[in-house]
Design an enzyme around this catalytic site. Structure first.
Site, PDB file in Angstrom:
ATOM      1  CG  ASP A 255      -1.945   1.091   1.235  1.00  0.00           C
ATOM      2  OD1 ASP A 255      -1.791   2.059   0.467  1.00  0.00           O
ATOM      3  OD2 ASP A 255      -2.906   0.991   2.036  1.00  0.00           O
ATOM      4  CG  HIS A 349      -9.799   7.075   2.294  1.00  0.00           C
ATOM      5  ND1 HIS A 349      -8.947   7.882   1.595  1.00  0.00           N
ATOM      6  CD2 HIS A 349      -9.188   5.861   2.369  1.00  0.00           C
ATOM      7  CE1 HIS A 349      -7.851   7.199   1.283  1.00  0.00           C
ATOM      8  NE2 HIS A 349      -7.975   5.961   1.729  1.00  0.00           N
ATOM      9  CG  HIS A 356      -7.317   8.769   5.510  1.00  0.00           C
ATOM     10  ND1 HIS A 356      -6.986   8.140   6.681  1.00  0.00           N
ATOM     11  CD2 HIS A 356      -7.109   7.853   4.543  1.00  0.00           C
ATOM     12  CE1 HIS A 356      -6.592   6.886   6.419  1.00  0.00           C
ATOM     13  NE2 HIS A 356      -6.654   6.704   5.128  1.00  0.00           N
TER      14      HIS A 356
HETATM   15  N1  GLY Z   1      -3.003   4.095   2.678  1.00  0.00           N
HETATM   16  C1  GLY Z   1      -3.983   4.501   3.585  1.00  0.00           C
HETATM   17  C2  GLY Z   1      -5.306   4.025   3.199  1.00  0.00           C
HETATM   18  O1  GLY Z   1      -5.422   3.210   2.302  1.00  0.00           O
HETATM   19  O2  GLY Z   1      -6.294   4.455   3.721  1.00  0.00           O
HETATM   20 MN    MN Z   2      -6.765   4.321   1.082  1.00  0.00          MN
HETATM   21 MN    MN Z   3      -3.878   2.790   0.873  1.00  0.00          MN
END
Ligand code: GLY
Ligand code: MN
Ligand code: MN
Length: 436
Positions: A255, A349, A356
């Site tokens: 990620d 989100h 975010h």
């Molecule tokens: N990388 C943070 C998320 O996916 O919310």
């Molecule tokens: Mn995310």
């Molecule tokens: Mn993410």
């Protein structure tokens, strides 16, 4: 970005405020240890309104019939510029960034009472920063102390973030361009990681491939700490250790997204360390991919923010039953939320300057309706921890697939489509075929 975009945003905020004064400070420089600071990043609200990247700066907007925008910033200083580099100074900052007035930051506390006196409202992010709160309250008290001269502090304090959040939620074309670029760089980094990864490497070596791609394409830093999670680590949602060896036969969940000129990308891909999905890994992977595709198909103007999540959950719950991870009827699994044992987070989100990002998720108790220019993530997953009642073939398989999508007039644009995500595309890339 052209100064005119920032000018337009300041005008937009002034129009929303009406009469009153807004104060928007940038972030503080934060010490990391002794005399060494963390890399400086301007406050997202401040930078959205100014484009000004230096620390020790604050924007003041004066609304009403004769609106103006005023910057307070550091003065030129030859000695400091020899050590730390260029500073605009108020005069050049005013010209370059189209402010009406600009003053040295050292004059801010002295000028503030005059700026605030007899104004109908103060727009400020009370509670965000103690030191700034004290400065603002000192100015209000200084005016209050002059009450016998007929001056009054603003009777109303409004949260400037509420207006700014609403503005930031819908991205302009110039913001979408930057987000496309951040997404392309981040997708290239994921391709690079897939191509480089091999059994016996450490998670940190794969992380280095990501960071290399971000940095050489001009990103100042990642948009958030990258997650590079092999095997069981993929089932730790916020794993950031990134220091374990990668075993043949394990999956690797990454990620990671870069920040470009203040805008974030946020991508997750999951792939086999050795380049071939095993049967059970492929089963879970295809399930999550089907859920992600269903969620993306639900993104269109007028849909509720929750619709993509509901679409993903339907597919995941059905698949968890088919794979034997859960038992019972689909209705019962949805009703009891038993799927949360393997899918415990939300699907989306907002995304923008902050990973975010700013923006409400509900309007008057109802999920916000999607509209063109909004950008959100679509990131379903399935995380299987070992347990007696779970088929051992699926133990420690953790999969998440995350794309960034911009709502368009006709549906949505997947900004991160250059990061491969079908089983076939991933295996081909890792076998040395296809696009890198
Ligand atoms: N990388 C943070 C998320 O996916 O919310
Ligand atoms: Mn995310
Ligand atoms: Mn993410």
């Amino acid at each position: 970005m052209d100064a005119s975009h920032f000018l337009e945003r300041r005008r937009g905020l002034l129009a929303r405020m009406g009469a009153g004064v807004a104060i928007v400070p940038t972030a503080d420089e934060k010490l990391r240890n002794r005399d060494t600071a963390f890399p400086f990043r301007p406050d997202s609200y401040f930078h959205y309104l100014t484009g000004f990247g230096e620390p020790e700066a604050v924007l003041v907007l004066v609304g009403g019939d004769d609106p103006k925008s005023i910057l307070f910033c550091r003065e030129r200083n030859e000695e400091r510029e020899i050590w730390d580099g260029f500073r605009f100074g108020p005069e050049a900052a005013r010209e370059s960034f189209s402010f009406d007035e600009a003053y040295p930051i050292g004059e801010f506390d002295g000028r503030l009472p005059d700026l605030l006196a007899d104004q109908p409202a103060l727009w400020y992010s009370l509670g965000q920063d103690d030191a700034w709160d004290r400065r603002i309250l000192a100015a209000l008290n200084a005016i209050r102390a002059q009450v016998r001269t007929g001056r009054h502090p603003p009777p109303l304090i409004r949260d400037v973030r509420l207006e700014l959040d609403a503005m930031r939620l819908v991205k302009g074309p110039e913001e979408l361009d930057l987000m496309r670029r951040a997404a392309r760089i981040s997708a290239a980094a994921h391709r690079r990681a897939m191509a480089a990864c091999r059994p016996g490497w450490n998670e940190c070596q794969v992380e280095a491939e990501l960071l290399h791609e971000f940095r050489r394409e001009g990103s100042a830093f990642p948009a958030y700490p990258p997650i590079v999670a092999g095997g069981a680590n993929a089932c730790v949602l916020h794993y950031v250790g990134n220091d374990r060896p990668l075993a043949d036969g394990d999956l690797l969940l990454i990620d990671a997204g870069c920040e470009l000129d203040g805008y974030a990308a946020d991508i997750t891909r999951t792939f086999p360390v050795n380049g071939r999905f095993s049967g059970p890994q492929g089963d879970v992977y295809r399930l999550v991919l089907a859920a992600q595709e269903a969620a993306i198909a639900a993104v269109r103007p007028g849909a509720a923010f929750q619709d993509p999540h509901d679409a993903a959950v339907q597919v995941l719950a059905r698949g968890m039953l088919d794979l034997g991870l859960l038992a019972g009827s689909l209705d019962a699994v949805l009703e009891s939320e038993a799927y949360k044992r393997f899918y415990m987070h939300r699907t989306s989100h907002w995304l923008g300057r902050d990973v975010h990002d700013a923006g409400d998720y509900k309007d008057g108790g109802e999920w916000k309706r999607l509209a063109p220019g909004m950008v959100l993530t679509i990131e379903p997953g399935c995380y299987v921890r070992p347990a007696d009642d779970v088929p051992p073939a699926f133990w420690n398989i953790g999969v998440r697939i995350e794309d960034d999508v911009a709502v368009t007039a006709g549906g949505c644009e997947v900004l991160t489509s250059e990061a491969p995500k079908t089983v076939e595309a991933i295996e081909a890339l890792m076998a040395g075929e296809g696009v890198r």
